[in-house]
Motif scaffolding. Sequence first.
Motif, PDB file in Angstrom:
ATOM      1  N   GLN A 126       0.828  -1.218   0.000  1.00  0.00           N
ATOM      2  CA  GLN A 126       0.000   0.000   0.000  1.00  0.00           C
ATOM      3  C   GLN A 126       0.862   1.268   0.000  1.00  0.00           C
ATOM      4  O   GLN A 126       0.826   2.071   0.937  1.00  0.00           O
ATOM      5  CB  GLN A 126      -0.949  -0.006   1.194  1.00  0.00           C
ATOM      6  CG  GLN A 126      -1.971  -1.150   1.131  1.00  0.00           C
ATOM      7  CD  GLN A 126      -2.958  -1.101   2.268  1.00  0.00           C
ATOM      8  OE1 GLN A 126      -2.581  -1.293   3.426  1.00  0.00           O
ATOM      9  NE2 GLN A 126      -4.220  -0.860   1.966  1.00  0.00           N
ATOM     10  N   PRO A 127       1.605   1.476  -1.100  1.00  0.00           N
ATOM     11  CA  PRO A 127       2.478   2.643  -1.187  1.00  0.00           C
ATOM     12  C   PRO A 127       1.723   3.971  -1.223  1.00  0.00           C
ATOM     13  O   PRO A 127       2.265   5.013  -0.875  1.00  0.00           O
ATOM     14  CB  PRO A 127       3.243   2.406  -2.491  1.00  0.00           C
ATOM     15  CG  PRO A 127       2.313   1.559  -3.310  1.00  0.00           C
ATOM     16  CD  PRO A 127       1.633   0.672  -2.317  1.00  0.00           C
ATOM     17  N   TYR A 128       0.468   3.914  -1.652  1.00  0.00           N
ATOM     18  CA  TYR A 128      -0.401   5.096  -1.664  1.00  0.00           C
ATOM     19  C   TYR A 128      -1.700   4.714  -0.952  1.00  0.00           C
ATOM     20  O   TYR A 128      -2.111   3.552  -0.979  1.00  0.00           O
ATOM     21  CB  TYR A 128      -0.677   5.555  -3.100  1.00  0.00           C
ATOM     22  CG  TYR A 128       0.577   5.831  -3.890  1.00  0.00           C
ATOM     23  CD1 TYR A 128       1.252   7.046  -3.773  1.00  0.00           C
ATOM     24  CD2 TYR A 128       1.115   4.859  -4.738  1.00  0.00           C
ATOM     25  CE1 TYR A 128       2.404   7.287  -4.484  1.00  0.00           C
ATOM     26  CE2 TYR A 128       2.274   5.098  -5.462  1.00  0.00           C
ATOM     27  CZ  TYR A 128       2.913   6.310  -5.317  1.00  0.00           C
ATOM     28  OH  TYR A 128       4.069   6.555  -6.019  1.00  0.00           O
ATOM     29  N   HIS A 129      -2.345   5.700  -0.360  1.00  0.00           N
ATOM     30  CA  HIS A 129      -3.497   5.406   0.503  1.00  0.00           C
ATOM     31  C   HIS A 129      -4.656   4.795  -0.256  1.00  0.00           C
ATOM     32  O   HIS A 129      -5.509   4.132   0.335  1.00  0.00           O
ATOM     33  CB  HIS A 129      -3.952   6.679   1.230  1.00  0.00           C
ATOM     34  CG  HIS A 129      -4.561   7.709   0.313  1.00  0.00           C
ATOM     35  ND1 HIS A 129      -5.880   7.674  -0.072  1.00  0.00           N
ATOM     36  CD2 HIS A 129      -4.021   8.800  -0.298  1.00  0.00           C
ATOM     37  CE1 HIS A 129      -6.141   8.702  -0.874  1.00  0.00           C
ATOM     38  NE2 HIS A 129      -5.034   9.398  -1.032  1.00  0.00           N
ATOM     39  N   ASN A 130      -4.718   4.996  -1.589  1.00  0.00           N
ATOM     40  CA  ASN A 130      -5.849   4.477  -2.357  1.00  0.00           C
ATOM     41  C   ASN A 130      -5.434   3.307  -3.245  1.00  0.00           C
ATOM     42  O   ASN A 130      -6.021   3.080  -4.299  1.00  0.00           O
ATOM     43  CB  ASN A 130      -6.465   5.591  -3.215  1.00  0.00           C
ATOM     44  CG  ASN A 130      -5.427   6.292  -4.078  1.00  0.00           C
ATOM     45  OD1 ASN A 130      -4.216   6.074  -3.923  1.00  0.00           O
ATOM     46  ND2 ASN A 130      -5.874   7.137  -4.986  1.00  0.00           N
ATOM     47  N   VAL A 131      -4.434   2.547  -2.823  1.00  0.00           N
ATOM     48  CA  VAL A 131      -3.962   1.402  -3.602  1.00  0.00           C
ATOM     49  C   VAL A 131      -4.089   0.123  -2.776  1.00  0.00           C
ATOM     50  O   VAL A 131      -3.585   0.048  -1.649  1.00  0.00           O
ATOM     51  CB  VAL A 131      -2.498   1.583  -4.042  1.00  0.00           C
ATOM     52  CG1 VAL A 131      -1.947   0.280  -4.631  1.00  0.00           C
ATOM     53  CG2 VAL A 131      -2.378   2.714  -5.055  1.00  0.00           C
ATOM     54  N   ALA A 132      -4.761  -0.873  -3.338  1.00  0.00           N
ATOM     55  CA  ALA A 132      -4.837  -2.215  -2.758  1.00  0.00           C
ATOM     56  C   ALA A 132      -5.274  -3.157  -3.861  1.00  0.00           C
ATOM     57  O   ALA A 132      -6.075  -2.776  -4.721  1.00  0.00           O
ATOM     58  CB  ALA A 132      -5.823  -2.264  -1.593  1.00  0.00           C
ATOM     59  N   PRO A 133      -4.754  -4.376  -3.889  1.00  0.00           N
ATOM     60  CA  PRO A 133      -5.180  -5.326  -4.917  1.00  0.00           C
ATOM     61  C   PRO A 133      -6.682  -5.584  -4.845  1.00  0.00           C
ATOM     62  O   PRO A 133      -7.253  -5.647  -3.755  1.00  0.00           O
ATOM     63  CB  PRO A 133      -4.385  -6.596  -4.576  1.00  0.00           C
ATOM     64  CG  PRO A 133      -3.252  -6.133  -3.729  1.00  0.00           C
ATOM     65  CD  PRO A 133      -3.741  -4.950  -2.974  1.00  0.00           C
ATOM     66  N   ASN A 134      -7.304  -5.739  -5.999  1.00  0.00           N
ATOM     67  CA  ASN A 134      -8.717  -6.106  -6.028  1.00  0.00           C
ATOM     68  C   ASN A 134      -8.898  -7.332  -6.914  1.00  0.00           C
ATOM     69  O   ASN A 134      -7.925  -7.973  -7.318  1.00  0.00           O
ATOM     70  CB  ASN A 134      -9.593  -4.923  -6.473  1.00  0.00           C
ATOM     71  CG  ASN A 134      -9.261  -4.446  -7.876  1.00  0.00           C
ATOM     72  OD1 ASN A 134      -8.524  -5.095  -8.606  1.00  0.00           O
ATOM     73  ND2 ASN A 134      -9.796  -3.305  -8.253  1.00  0.00           N
ATOM     74  N   THR A 135     -10.126  -7.688  -7.202  1.00  0.00           N
ATOM     75  CA  THR A 135     -10.373  -8.907  -7.978  1.00  0.00           C
ATOM     76  C   THR A 135      -9.715  -8.846  -9.355  1.00  0.00           C
ATOM     77  O   THR A 135      -9.252  -9.865  -9.869  1.00  0.00           O
ATOM     78  CB  THR A 135     -11.882  -9.139  -8.138  1.00  0.00           C
ATOM     79  OG1 THR A 135     -12.495  -7.951  -8.662  1.00  0.00           O
ATOM     80  CG2 THR A 135     -12.519  -9.486  -6.811  1.00  0.00           C
ATOM     81  N   THR A 136      -9.679  -7.664  -9.956  1.00  0.00           N
ATOM     82  CA  THR A 136      -9.031  -7.520 -11.266  1.00  0.00           C
ATOM     83  C   THR A 136      -7.544  -7.836 -11.167  1.00  0.00           C
ATOM     84  O   THR A 136      -6.984  -8.508 -12.038  1.00  0.00           O
ATOM     85  CB  THR A 136      -9.239  -6.094 -11.805  1.00  0.00           C
ATOM     86  OG1 THR A 136     -10.632  -5.840 -11.972  1.00  0.00           O
ATOM     87  CG2 THR A 136      -8.537  -5.911 -13.145  1.00  0.00           C
ATOM     88  N   THR A 137      -6.902  -7.367 -10.108  1.00  0.00           N
ATOM     89  CA  THR A 137      -5.474  -7.622  -9.907  1.00  0.00           C
ATOM     90  C   THR A 137      -5.193  -9.118  -9.890  1.00  0.00           C
ATOM     91  O   THR A 137      -4.315  -9.615 -10.621  1.00  0.00           O
ATOM     92  CB  THR A 137      -5.012  -7.004  -8.575  1.00  0.00           C
ATOM     93  OG1 THR A 137      -5.462  -5.648  -8.477  1.00  0.00           O
ATOM     94  CG2 THR A 137      -3.490  -7.047  -8.475  1.00  0.00           C
ATOM     95  N   TYR A 138      -5.923  -9.849  -9.081  1.00  0.00           N
ATOM     96  CA  TYR A 138      -5.691 -11.276  -8.954  1.00  0.00           C
ATOM     97  C   TYR A 138      -6.083 -12.031 -10.224  1.00  0.00           C
ATOM     98  O   TYR A 138      -5.412 -12.997 -10.614  1.00  0.00           O
ATOM     99  CB  TYR A 138      -6.446 -11.830  -7.744  1.00  0.00           C
ATOM    100  CG  TYR A 138      -5.848 -11.365  -6.434  1.00  0.00           C
ATOM    101  CD1 TYR A 138      -4.665 -11.914  -5.963  1.00  0.00           C
ATOM    102  CD2 TYR A 138      -6.457 -10.365  -5.682  1.00  0.00           C
ATOM    103  CE1 TYR A 138      -4.109 -11.493  -4.771  1.00  0.00           C
ATOM    104  CE2 TYR A 138      -5.909  -9.934  -4.487  1.00  0.00           C
ATOM    105  CZ  TYR A 138      -4.733 -10.504  -4.038  1.00  0.00           C
ATOM    106  OH  TYR A 138      -4.173 -10.077  -2.858  1.00  0.00           O
ATOM    107  N   ARG A 139      -7.139 -11.602 -10.864  1.00  0.00           N
ATOM    108  CA  ARG A 139      -7.544 -12.262 -12.115  1.00  0.00           C
ATOM    109  C   ARG A 139      -6.444 -12.131 -13.165  1.00  0.00           C
ATOM    110  O   ARG A 139      -6.098 -13.117 -13.846  1.00  0.00           O
ATOM    111  CB  ARG A 139      -8.838 -11.641 -12.643  1.00  0.00           C
ATOM    112  CG  ARG A 139      -9.276 -12.202 -14.005  1.00  0.00           C
ATOM    113  CD  ARG A 139     -10.544 -11.529 -14.499  1.00  0.00           C
ATOM    114  NE  ARG A 139     -10.410 -10.084 -14.593  1.00  0.00           N
ATOM    115  CZ  ARG A 139      -9.805  -9.465 -15.606  1.00  0.00           C
ATOM    116  NH1 ARG A 139      -9.267 -10.155 -16.597  1.00  0.00           N
ATOM    117  NH2 ARG A 139      -9.744  -8.151 -15.621  1.00  0.00           N
ATOM    118  N   LEU A 140      -5.880 -10.941 -13.308  1.00  0.00           N
ATOM    119  CA  LEU A 140      -4.821 -10.726 -14.300  1.00  0.00           C
ATOM    120  C   LEU A 140      -3.631 -11.646 -14.042  1.00  0.00           C
ATOM    121  O   LEU A 140      -3.109 -12.283 -14.965  1.00  0.00           O
ATOM    122  CB  LEU A 140      -4.366  -9.261 -14.273  1.00  0.00           C
ATOM    123  CG  LEU A 140      -5.326  -8.224 -14.867  1.00  0.00           C
ATOM    124  CD1 LEU A 140      -4.873  -6.811 -14.511  1.00  0.00           C
ATOM    125  CD2 LEU A 140      -5.414  -8.388 -16.377  1.00  0.00           C
TER     126      LEU A 140
END
Length: 217
Positions: free
Chosen positions: A167-181
């Motif tokens: 979480q280098p930025y406050h509005n960044v976290a993996p979501n379902t798209t991240t894991y799907r890719l």
Amino acid sequence: NYPRALHTLNAILDAWRLNQPIPPSPRKLFEELQRMQAIPLNNRTFSIVMDAAISRDDPPEFCETILNYMLQCPKPESSTTSRLPDTHAFTTVLKAWAKSKRPDRAYRSQALFSDFCNVCKSLPDAMPNTVSYNTLLESLVAPINCNAERWQNLERAEVIFHDMLSQPYHNVAPNTTTYRLLIFAWADLSLKCRRAKEPDQGKIAMEIKNAPYSDGL
């Protein structure tokens, strides 16, 4: 009344974007907008042109040209008329590379994302978010002819993924798209080559369970 005129102009441009490929071309419109003096334009105006260029499969370098123009614009007195790029502008250029079939898209996307992270400290409305990271990942996981090179790209994608986990930025976290890719890319590669090193799907599944998670953006 320039706020109303700007809003109207952007609405017209958005309608033009949605009805591509009607004239003028994005390149011709960009040239006209640079000469426009009657209405103070903003970053949304130029992002619309970039979105239209992507829908017409224009070279991603054209979107980078627009982004570089925006970066050179002076800081405005009002944020309403800021031409400086925001998060959406940077992400749009990343999308242009992700949607291209260029063999260098992974390299160019990573270079652009690195520039994005470097300049965001000086731009009030530009900060990488989950969509930005996922768009970068799209370029890194894209199929290419060379399995060995794709393997390297996927390992770079894993580095980006672990950066998201921190979480280098406050509005960044993996979501379902991240894991799907990531999961689909590793699975696809494992079907195409017989290498000793295999993707650890179990480890990825555990990270889905335990990692900071965002289902939005």
